[in-house]
Design a protein around this motif. Structure first.
Motif, PDB file in Angstrom:
ATOM      1  N   ASP A 199      42.737  35.370  49.839  1.00  0.00           N
ATOM      2  CA  ASP A 199      43.550  36.314  50.612  1.00  0.00           C
ATOM      3  C   ASP A 199      42.902  37.691  50.593  1.00  0.00           C
ATOM      4  O   ASP A 199      43.022  38.449  49.648  1.00  0.00           O
ATOM      5  CB  ASP A 199      44.992  36.371  50.074  1.00  0.00           C
ATOM      6  CG  ASP A 199      45.097  36.839  48.632  1.00  0.00           C
ATOM      7  OD1 ASP A 199      45.704  37.892  48.370  1.00  0.00           O
ATOM      8  OD2 ASP A 199      44.568  36.139  47.743  1.00  0.00           O
ATOM      9  N   GLY A 200      42.179  38.002  51.679  1.00  0.00           N
ATOM     10  CA  GLY A 200      41.536  39.305  51.794  1.00  0.00           C
ATOM     11  C   GLY A 200      40.724  39.647  50.568  1.00  0.00           C
ATOM     12  O   GLY A 200      39.929  38.840  50.077  1.00  0.00           O
ATOM     13  N   ALA A 201      40.938  40.856  50.050  1.00  0.00           N
ATOM     14  CA  ALA A 201      40.266  41.279  48.813  1.00  0.00           C
ATOM     15  C   ALA A 201      41.164  41.046  47.603  1.00  0.00           C
ATOM     16  O   ALA A 201      40.959  41.652  46.558  1.00  0.00           O
ATOM     17  CB  ALA A 201      39.892  42.756  48.904  1.00  0.00           C
ATOM     18  N   GLY A 202      42.141  40.121  47.744  1.00  0.00           N
ATOM     19  CA  GLY A 202      43.111  39.896  46.679  1.00  0.00           C
ATOM     20  C   GLY A 202      42.702  38.882  45.652  1.00  0.00           C
ATOM     21  O   GLY A 202      42.159  39.231  44.593  1.00  0.00           O
ATOM     22  N   ASP A 203      42.915  37.595  45.934  1.00  0.00           N
ATOM     23  CA  ASP A 203      42.681  36.541  44.947  1.00  0.00           C
ATOM     24  C   ASP A 203      41.948  35.362  45.578  1.00  0.00           C
ATOM     25  O   ASP A 203      42.039  35.129  46.792  1.00  0.00           O
ATOM     26  CB  ASP A 203      44.010  36.040  44.368  1.00  0.00           C
ATOM     27  CG  ASP A 203      44.570  36.976  43.320  1.00  0.00           C
ATOM     28  OD1 ASP A 203      44.106  36.914  42.164  1.00  0.00           O
ATOM     29  OD2 ASP A 203      45.465  37.781  43.652  1.00  0.00           O
ATOM     30  N   HIS A 204      41.254  34.613  44.725  1.00  0.00           N
ATOM     31  CA  HIS A 204      40.584  33.381  45.150  1.00  0.00           C
ATOM     32  C   HIS A 204      40.681  32.407  43.983  1.00  0.00           C
ATOM     33  O   HIS A 204      39.697  32.154  43.279  1.00  0.00           O
ATOM     34  CB  HIS A 204      39.128  33.686  45.501  1.00  0.00           C
ATOM     35  CG  HIS A 204      38.468  32.629  46.337  1.00  0.00           C
ATOM     36  ND1 HIS A 204      39.029  31.393  46.564  1.00  0.00           N
ATOM     37  CD2 HIS A 204      37.274  32.635  47.009  1.00  0.00           C
ATOM     38  CE1 HIS A 204      38.216  30.679  47.336  1.00  0.00           C
ATOM     39  NE2 HIS A 204      37.155  31.410  47.622  1.00  0.00           N
ATOM     40  N   PRO A 205      41.873  31.824  43.756  1.00  0.00           N
ATOM     41  CA  PRO A 205      42.090  31.063  42.519  1.00  0.00           C
ATOM     42  C   PRO A 205      41.208  29.838  42.355  1.00  0.00           C
ATOM     43  O   PRO A 205      40.777  29.545  41.233  1.00  0.00           O
ATOM     44  CB  PRO A 205      43.576  30.689  42.595  1.00  0.00           C
ATOM     45  CG  PRO A 205      43.972  30.870  44.014  1.00  0.00           C
ATOM     46  CD  PRO A 205      43.099  31.950  44.552  1.00  0.00           C
ATOM     47  N   ALA A 256      35.890  38.909  42.020  1.00  0.00           N
ATOM     48  CA  ALA A 256      35.867  39.810  40.867  1.00  0.00           C
ATOM     49  C   ALA A 256      37.277  40.048  40.340  1.00  0.00           C
ATOM     50  O   ALA A 256      37.521  40.040  39.127  1.00  0.00           O
ATOM     51  CB  ALA A 256      35.220  41.139  41.251  1.00  0.00           C
ATOM     52  N   HIS A 257      38.224  40.236  41.244  1.00  0.00           N
ATOM     53  CA  HIS A 257      39.603  40.502  40.847  1.00  0.00           C
ATOM     54  C   HIS A 257      40.181  39.330  40.063  1.00  0.00           C
ATOM     55  O   HIS A 257      40.741  39.505  38.976  1.00  0.00           O
ATOM     56  CB  HIS A 257      40.447  40.768  42.100  1.00  0.00           C
ATOM     57  CG  HIS A 257      41.906  40.921  41.837  1.00  0.00           C
ATOM     58  ND1 HIS A 257      42.826  39.936  42.118  1.00  0.00           N
ATOM     59  CD2 HIS A 257      42.621  41.942  41.294  1.00  0.00           C
ATOM     60  CE1 HIS A 257      44.031  40.347  41.771  1.00  0.00           C
ATOM     61  NE2 HIS A 257      43.941  41.549  41.273  1.00  0.00           N
ATOM     62  N   THR A 258      40.049  38.127  40.598  1.00  0.00           N
ATOM     63  CA  THR A 258      40.636  36.959  39.949  1.00  0.00           C
ATOM     64  C   THR A 258      39.917  36.637  38.645  1.00  0.00           C
ATOM     65  O   THR A 258      40.547  36.393  37.610  1.00  0.00           O
ATOM     66  CB  THR A 258      40.586  35.738  40.884  1.00  0.00           C
ATOM     67  OG1 THR A 258      41.145  36.085  42.149  1.00  0.00           O
ATOM     68  CG2 THR A 258      41.387  34.578  40.311  1.00  0.00           C
ATOM     69  N   ASN A 259      38.583  36.614  38.672  1.00  0.00           N
ATOM     70  CA  ASN A 259      37.825  36.244  37.473  1.00  0.00           C
ATOM     71  C   ASN A 259      38.006  37.253  36.347  1.00  0.00           C
ATOM     72  O   ASN A 259      38.108  36.866  35.175  1.00  0.00           O
ATOM     73  CB  ASN A 259      36.344  36.095  37.813  1.00  0.00           C
ATOM     74  CG  ASN A 259      36.010  34.723  38.330  1.00  0.00           C
ATOM     75  OD1 ASN A 259      36.727  33.764  38.095  1.00  0.00           O
ATOM     76  ND2 ASN A 259      34.909  34.605  39.052  1.00  0.00           N
ATOM     77  N   GLY A 260      37.995  38.528  36.678  1.00  0.00           N
ATOM     78  CA  GLY A 260      38.123  39.541  35.642  1.00  0.00           C
ATOM     79  C   GLY A 260      39.403  39.373  34.842  1.00  0.00           C
ATOM     80  O   GLY A 260      39.403  39.403  33.603  1.00  0.00           O
ATOM     81  N   GLN A 261      40.516  39.167  35.544  1.00  0.00           N
ATOM     82  CA  GLN A 261      41.809  39.031  34.868  1.00  0.00           C
ATOM     83  C   GLN A 261      41.878  37.783  33.999  1.00  0.00           C
ATOM     84  O   GLN A 261      42.279  37.835  32.839  1.00  0.00           O
ATOM     85  CB  GLN A 261      42.930  38.977  35.920  1.00  0.00           C
ATOM     86  CG  GLN A 261      43.252  40.315  36.551  1.00  0.00           C
ATOM     87  CD  GLN A 261      44.505  40.229  37.420  1.00  0.00           C
ATOM     88  OE1 GLN A 261      44.951  39.158  37.817  1.00  0.00           O
ATOM     89  NE2 GLN A 261      45.072  41.383  37.723  1.00  0.00           N
ATOM     90  N   ILE A 262      41.491  36.643  34.561  1.00  0.00           N
ATOM     91  CA  ILE A 262      41.688  35.391  33.827  1.00  0.00           C
ATOM     92  C   ILE A 262      40.705  35.259  32.665  1.00  0.00           C
ATOM     93  O   ILE A 262      41.046  34.724  31.611  1.00  0.00           O
ATOM     94  CB  ILE A 262      41.616  34.171  34.772  1.00  0.00           C
ATOM     95  CG1 ILE A 262      42.193  32.925  34.095  1.00  0.00           C
ATOM     96  CG2 ILE A 262      40.201  33.930  35.270  1.00  0.00           C
ATOM     97  CD1 ILE A 262      43.652  33.028  33.719  1.00  0.00           C
ATOM     98  N   LEU A 263      39.484  35.746  32.822  1.00  0.00           N
ATOM     99  CA  LEU A 263      38.518  35.661  31.730  1.00  0.00           C
ATOM    100  C   LEU A 263      38.966  36.481  30.524  1.00  0.00           C
ATOM    101  O   LEU A 263      38.794  36.058  29.375  1.00  0.00           O
ATOM    102  CB  LEU A 263      37.140  36.118  32.212  1.00  0.00           C
ATOM    103  CG  LEU A 263      36.373  35.077  33.036  1.00  0.00           C
ATOM    104  CD1 LEU A 263      35.231  35.730  33.798  1.00  0.00           C
ATOM    105  CD2 LEU A 263      35.840  33.959  32.135  1.00  0.00           C
TER     106      LEU A 263
END
Length: 302
Positions: free
Chosen positions: A121-127, A161-168
Protein backbone atom coordinates in the motif's frame (compact mmCIF):
# COMPACT_ATOMS: atom_id res chain seq x y z
CA UNK A 1 -5.51 -14.92 11.05
CA UNK A 2 -8.36 -13.42 9.06
CA UNK A 3 -6.53 -10.61 7.28
CA UNK A 4 -2.97 -9.70 6.35
CA UNK A 5 -2.88 -5.94 5.98
CA UNK A 6 0.26 -5.30 8.00
CA UNK A 7 2.47 -7.59 10.05
CA UNK A 8 0.87 -6.03 13.12
CA UNK A 9 -2.12 -8.25 12.24
CA UNK A 10 0.01 -11.19 13.42
CA UNK A 11 1.10 -12.23 16.87
CA UNK A 12 4.75 -13.25 17.07
CA UNK A 13 3.74 -16.95 17.40
CA UNK A 14 1.60 -16.61 14.24
CA UNK A 15 4.53 -14.97 12.47
CA UNK A 16 6.87 -17.79 13.48
CA UNK A 17 4.29 -20.37 12.36
CA UNK A 18 4.08 -18.79 8.92
CA UNK A 19 7.85 -18.73 8.58
CA UNK A 20 8.13 -22.36 9.73
CA UNK A 21 5.50 -23.56 7.29
CA UNK A 22 7.02 -21.55 4.45
CA UNK A 23 10.42 -23.05 5.23
CA UNK A 24 8.95 -26.57 5.19
CA UNK A 25 7.43 -25.81 1.81
CA UNK A 26 10.82 -24.60 0.58
CA UNK A 27 12.31 -27.98 1.46
CA UNK A 28 9.48 -30.13 0.09
CA UNK A 29 5.99 -29.12 -1.03
CA UNK A 30 3.98 -28.85 2.18
CA UNK A 31 0.46 -27.90 1.18
CA UNK A 32 -2.09 -30.42 -0.04
CA UNK A 33 -4.20 -29.37 -3.01
CA UNK A 34 -7.81 -28.89 -1.95
CA UNK A 35 -11.09 -27.98 -3.58
CA UNK A 36 -10.55 -24.88 -5.64
CA UNK A 37 -11.04 -21.58 -3.80
CA UNK A 38 -11.30 -18.48 -5.99
CA UNK A 39 -9.08 -15.45 -5.33
CA UNK A 40 -8.97 -12.11 -7.14
CA UNK A 41 -5.57 -10.49 -7.75
CA UNK A 42 -6.18 -6.72 -7.86
CA UNK A 43 -3.01 -4.82 -8.73
CA UNK A 44 -3.47 -1.07 -9.08
CA UNK A 45 0.30 -0.57 -9.39
CA UNK A 46 2.84 -2.37 -11.62
CA UNK A 47 4.35 -5.53 -10.18
CA UNK A 48 6.50 -8.41 -11.39
CA UNK A 49 7.72 -10.46 -8.41
CA UNK A 50 4.78 -9.96 -6.04
CA UNK A 51 2.08 -10.52 -8.67
CA UNK A 52 3.77 -13.47 -10.35
CA UNK A 53 4.76 -15.17 -7.10
CA UNK A 54 1.20 -14.86 -5.79
CA UNK A 55 0.01 -16.42 -9.05
CA UNK A 56 2.57 -19.22 -8.75
CA UNK A 57 1.56 -19.81 -5.13
CA UNK A 58 -2.10 -19.91 -6.12
CA UNK A 59 -1.48 -22.37 -8.94
CA UNK A 60 0.54 -24.66 -6.67
CA UNK A 61 -2.27 -24.58 -4.09
CA UNK A 62 -4.93 -25.34 -6.70
CA UNK A 63 -6.59 -21.92 -6.34
CA UNK A 64 -8.55 -20.45 -9.24
CA UNK A 65 -7.45 -16.91 -10.10
CA UNK A 66 -9.52 -13.92 -11.18
CA UNK A 67 -6.99 -11.62 -12.88
CA UNK A 68 -8.18 -8.04 -12.51
CA UNK A 69 -6.90 -5.57 -15.12
CA UNK A 70 -7.29 -2.01 -13.81
CA UNK A 71 -6.83 -0.47 -17.25
CA UNK A 72 -9.83 -2.40 -18.64
CA UNK A 73 -12.07 -2.17 -15.59
CA UNK A 74 -14.77 0.17 -14.33
CA UNK A 75 -12.09 1.91 -12.27
CA UNK A 76 -11.60 3.91 -15.47
CA UNK A 77 -15.23 5.04 -15.13
CA UNK A 78 -14.72 6.22 -11.57
CA UNK A 79 -15.65 3.09 -9.59
CA UNK A 80 -14.28 3.19 -6.05
CA UNK A 81 -11.93 0.61 -4.58
CA UNK A 82 -14.64 -0.44 -2.13
CA UNK A 83 -17.26 -0.99 -4.84
CA UNK A 84 -14.79 -2.94 -6.98
CA UNK A 85 -13.83 -5.11 -4.01
CA UNK A 86 -17.51 -5.67 -3.09
CA UNK A 87 -18.13 -6.71 -6.71
CA UNK A 88 -15.41 -9.37 -6.47
CA UNK A 89 -16.94 -10.56 -3.20
CA UNK A 90 -20.44 -10.68 -4.72
CA UNK A 91 -19.15 -12.67 -7.69
CA UNK A 92 -17.88 -15.39 -5.35
CA UNK A 93 -14.23 -14.61 -4.58
CA UNK A 94 -13.11 -15.98 -1.23
CA UNK A 95 -10.17 -13.59 -0.77
CA UNK A 96 -8.67 -10.51 -2.41
CA UNK A 97 -4.99 -9.74 -2.96
CA UNK A 98 -4.64 -6.00 -3.44
CA UNK A 99 -1.77 -3.67 -4.30
CA UNK A 100 -2.75 -0.02 -4.30
CA UNK A 101 -0.86 3.31 -4.40
CA UNK A 102 -2.82 4.74 -1.47
CA UNK A 103 -1.32 4.23 1.97
CA UNK A 104 -3.62 2.16 4.24
CA UNK A 105 -6.13 1.65 1.42
CA UNK A 106 -7.50 -1.35 3.35
CA UNK A 107 -9.16 0.96 5.87
CA UNK A 108 -11.75 1.62 3.15
CA UNK A 109 -12.67 -2.09 3.00
CA UNK A 110 -14.05 -2.78 6.46
CA UNK A 111 -17.44 -3.63 4.93
CA UNK A 112 -16.06 -6.76 3.23
CA UNK A 113 -16.74 -10.20 4.69
CA UNK A 114 -13.83 -11.89 2.86
CA UNK A 115 -10.12 -11.59 3.71
CA UNK A 116 -7.82 -9.00 2.17
CA UNK A 117 -4.11 -9.71 1.73
CA UNK A 118 -2.09 -6.53 1.34
CA UNK A 119 0.33 -6.81 -1.57
CA UNK A 120 1.67 -3.30 -0.93
CA UNK A 121 0.00 0.00 0.00
CA UNK A 122 1.84 3.04 -1.32
CA UNK A 123 4.77 3.87 0.94
CA UNK A 124 3.04 2.12 3.84
CA UNK A 125 3.46 -1.64 4.28
CA UNK A 126 4.43 -4.73 2.29
CA UNK A 127 3.86 -7.63 4.71
CA UNK A 128 4.49 -10.56 2.36
CA UNK A 129 7.76 -9.00 1.14
CA UNK A 130 8.84 -8.64 4.74
CA UNK A 131 7.89 -12.26 5.47
CA UNK A 132 10.03 -13.53 2.61
CA UNK A 133 12.90 -11.34 3.78
CA UNK A 134 12.52 -12.74 7.31
CA UNK A 135 12.46 -16.29 5.96
CA UNK A 136 15.67 -15.66 4.00
CA UNK A 137 17.41 -14.26 7.10
CA UNK A 138 16.14 -17.12 9.27
CA UNK A 139 17.39 -19.72 6.80
CA UNK A 140 20.80 -18.06 6.79
CA UNK A 141 21.36 -17.40 10.50
CA UNK A 142 18.67 -19.50 12.29
CA UNK A 143 17.94 -16.46 14.46
CA UNK A 144 17.12 -12.76 14.48
CA UNK A 145 18.38 -11.84 17.95
CA UNK A 146 21.58 -9.76 17.98
CA UNK A 147 21.85 -9.64 14.17
CA UNK A 148 22.70 -6.22 12.77
CA UNK A 149 20.52 -5.41 9.76
CA UNK A 150 21.28 -2.23 7.81
CA UNK A 151 18.62 -1.00 5.38
CA UNK A 152 20.15 1.25 2.74
CA UNK A 153 18.62 3.68 0.29
CA UNK A 154 15.35 5.55 -0.12
CA UNK A 155 14.01 4.85 3.36
CA UNK A 156 11.28 7.47 3.57
CA UNK A 157 9.44 6.29 0.45
CA UNK A 158 9.93 2.54 0.92
CA UNK A 159 7.16 0.31 2.29
CA UNK A 160 9.77 -2.46 2.54
CA UNK A 161 11.93 -0.36 4.88
CA UNK A 162 8.91 0.58 6.98
CA UNK A 163 7.65 -2.97 7.44
CA UNK A 164 11.05 -4.65 7.86
CA UNK A 165 12.40 -2.08 10.29
CA UNK A 166 9.51 -2.52 12.71
CA UNK A 167 9.27 -6.30 12.67
CA UNK A 168 13.02 -6.95 12.82
CA UNK A 169 13.30 -4.85 15.96
CA UNK A 170 10.39 -6.80 17.50
CA UNK A 171 12.25 -10.02 16.71
CA UNK A 172 15.39 -8.81 18.48
CA UNK A 173 17.59 -7.56 15.63
CA UNK A 174 19.48 -4.29 15.68
CA UNK A 175 18.29 -2.15 12.75
CA UNK A 176 20.25 0.74 11.28
CA UNK A 177 19.73 2.83 8.16
CA UNK A 178 21.94 4.37 5.49
CA UNK A 179 21.38 6.53 2.42
CA UNK A 180 20.77 10.18 1.53
CA UNK A 181 19.80 12.14 4.64
CA UNK A 182 16.93 13.80 2.82
CA UNK A 183 15.36 10.36 2.25
CA UNK A 184 15.59 9.20 5.85
CA UNK A 185 12.48 8.80 7.98
CA UNK A 186 12.03 11.95 10.09
CA UNK A 187 11.46 9.78 13.19
CA UNK A 188 14.86 8.10 12.79
CA UNK A 189 17.06 8.23 15.88
CA UNK A 190 20.49 9.77 15.38
CA UNK A 191 22.34 6.62 16.47
CA UNK A 192 20.45 4.54 13.88
CA UNK A 193 22.05 6.32 10.92
CA UNK A 194 25.27 5.00 9.35
CA UNK A 195 27.29 6.16 6.40
CA UNK A 196 27.51 3.58 3.63
CA UNK A 197 31.14 2.87 4.50
CA UNK A 198 30.13 2.21 8.12
CA UNK A 199 27.18 0.11 6.99
CA UNK A 200 29.20 -2.37 4.95
CA UNK A 201 31.63 -2.93 7.82
CA UNK A 202 28.96 -3.45 10.50
CA UNK A 203 26.06 -5.23 8.80
CA UNK A 204 25.31 -8.93 9.09
CA UNK A 205 22.50 -8.29 6.61
CA UNK A 206 22.84 -5.46 4.11
CA UNK A 207 19.39 -4.76 2.68
CA UNK A 208 19.52 -2.48 -0.34
CA UNK A 209 16.58 -0.50 -1.73
CA UNK A 210 15.98 1.13 -5.08
CA UNK A 211 15.23 4.84 -5.45
CA UNK A 212 11.44 5.25 -5.46
CA UNK A 213 11.40 7.76 -8.30
CA UNK A 214 7.65 7.37 -8.79
CA UNK A 215 7.08 8.78 -5.28
CA UNK A 216 9.47 11.72 -5.64
CA UNK A 217 7.32 13.95 -7.89
CA UNK A 218 10.12 13.92 -10.46
CA UNK A 219 12.78 15.20 -8.05
CA UNK A 220 15.30 12.41 -7.68
CA UNK A 221 18.30 14.71 -7.34
CA UNK A 222 21.08 12.19 -8.15
CA UNK A 223 22.61 10.86 -11.32
CA UNK A 224 23.10 7.09 -11.38
CA UNK A 225 26.86 7.49 -11.16
CA UNK A 226 26.73 9.95 -8.25
CA UNK A 227 24.30 7.84 -6.25
CA UNK A 228 26.33 4.67 -6.79
CA UNK A 229 29.54 6.34 -5.70
CA UNK A 230 28.06 7.93 -2.57
CA UNK A 231 25.39 5.48 -1.43
CA UNK A 232 25.65 2.30 -3.51
CA UNK A 233 27.25 -1.05 -2.81
CA UNK A 234 30.34 -0.76 -4.96
CA UNK A 235 32.81 -3.57 -5.60
CA UNK A 236 35.26 -1.86 -3.25
CA UNK A 237 32.69 -1.58 -0.46
CA UNK A 238 31.67 -5.23 -0.78
CA UNK A 239 35.24 -6.22 0.02
CA UNK A 240 34.88 -4.49 3.41
CA UNK A 241 31.88 -6.61 4.47
CA UNK A 242 32.16 -9.29 7.15
CA UNK A 243 32.91 -12.76 5.85
CA UNK A 244 29.48 -14.12 6.80
CA UNK A 245 27.41 -11.07 5.77
CA UNK A 246 24.74 -11.32 3.10
CA UNK A 247 23.27 -8.93 0.57
CA UNK A 248 19.52 -8.58 0.10
CA UNK A 249 17.32 -6.49 -2.19
CA UNK A 250 13.52 -6.60 -2.71
CA UNK A 251 13.94 -5.76 -6.42
CA UNK A 252 13.48 -4.48 -9.05
CA UNK A 253 17.23 -3.94 -9.11
CA UNK A 254 18.88 -0.90 -10.65
CA UNK A 255 22.27 -2.34 -11.51
CA UNK A 256 25.21 0.01 -10.98
CA UNK A 257 23.00 2.34 -8.95
CA UNK A 258 22.25 0.81 -5.54
CA UNK A 259 24.40 -2.24 -6.30
CA UNK A 260 27.26 -2.94 -8.70
CA UNK A 261 26.21 -5.17 -11.57
CA UNK A 262 28.78 -7.87 -10.76
CA UNK A 263 27.53 -8.15 -7.15
CA UNK A 264 23.89 -8.96 -7.96
CA UNK A 265 24.69 -12.68 -8.23
CA UNK A 266 27.87 -12.83 -6.13
CA UNK A 267 28.41 -15.50 -3.48
CA UNK A 268 26.98 -13.42 -0.64
CA UNK A 269 23.91 -12.24 -2.59
CA UNK A 270 20.56 -13.74 -1.58
CA UNK A 271 18.49 -11.65 -4.00
CA UNK A 272 17.18 -14.48 -6.16
CA UNK A 273 16.73 -16.71 -3.11
CA UNK A 274 14.41 -14.03 -1.75
CA UNK A 275 12.33 -14.31 -4.91
CA UNK A 276 12.08 -18.10 -4.56
CA UNK A 277 11.09 -17.69 -0.94
CA UNK A 278 8.33 -15.32 -2.03
CA UNK A 279 6.36 -18.26 -3.45
CA UNK A 280 6.70 -20.32 -0.25
CA UNK A 281 5.70 -17.41 1.99
CA UNK A 282 2.70 -16.48 -0.14
CA UNK A 283 1.54 -20.09 -0.17
CA UNK A 284 1.72 -20.08 3.64
CA UNK A 285 -0.23 -16.81 3.87
CA UNK A 286 -2.91 -17.95 1.41
CA UNK A 287 -3.24 -21.28 3.17
CA UNK A 288 -3.63 -19.58 6.55
CA UNK A 289 -6.17 -17.06 5.30
CA UNK A 290 -8.21 -19.69 3.42
CA UNK A 291 -7.78 -22.31 6.18
CA UNK A 292 -6.11 -24.84 3.89
CA UNK A 293 -4.36 -27.85 5.44
CA UNK A 294 -0.76 -28.98 5.22
CA UNK A 295 0.64 -32.47 4.82
CA UNK A 296 0.24 -34.47 8.04
CA UNK A 297 3.77 -35.85 7.74
CA UNK A 298 5.01 -32.38 8.76
CA UNK A 299 2.55 -31.71 11.58
CA UNK A 300 4.95 -32.81 14.33
CA UNK A 301 7.50 -30.17 13.36
CA UNK A 302 5.13 -27.19 13.09
Amino acid sequence: MRQLRTLNDLTLPELQTLLTKADKDAKSSYWKKTEQPIVANMFYEPSTRTKCSFEMAEKQLGIDIISFDVSHSSVQKGESLYDTAKTMEALGCQALIIRHPEKKYFQQLDGLTIPVINAGDGAGDHPTQSLLDLLTIKQEFQRFESLHVVICGDIRHSRVAHTNGQILEKLGAKVSYSGPLEWMDPDLKEDQYLTMDEAVEQADVLMLLRIQNERHDGQGGYTKETYHKQYGLTVAREKQMKKHSIIMHPAPINRDVEIADELVECARSRIFKQMKNGVHVRKAVLAHVLNLKGEKRYDDVI
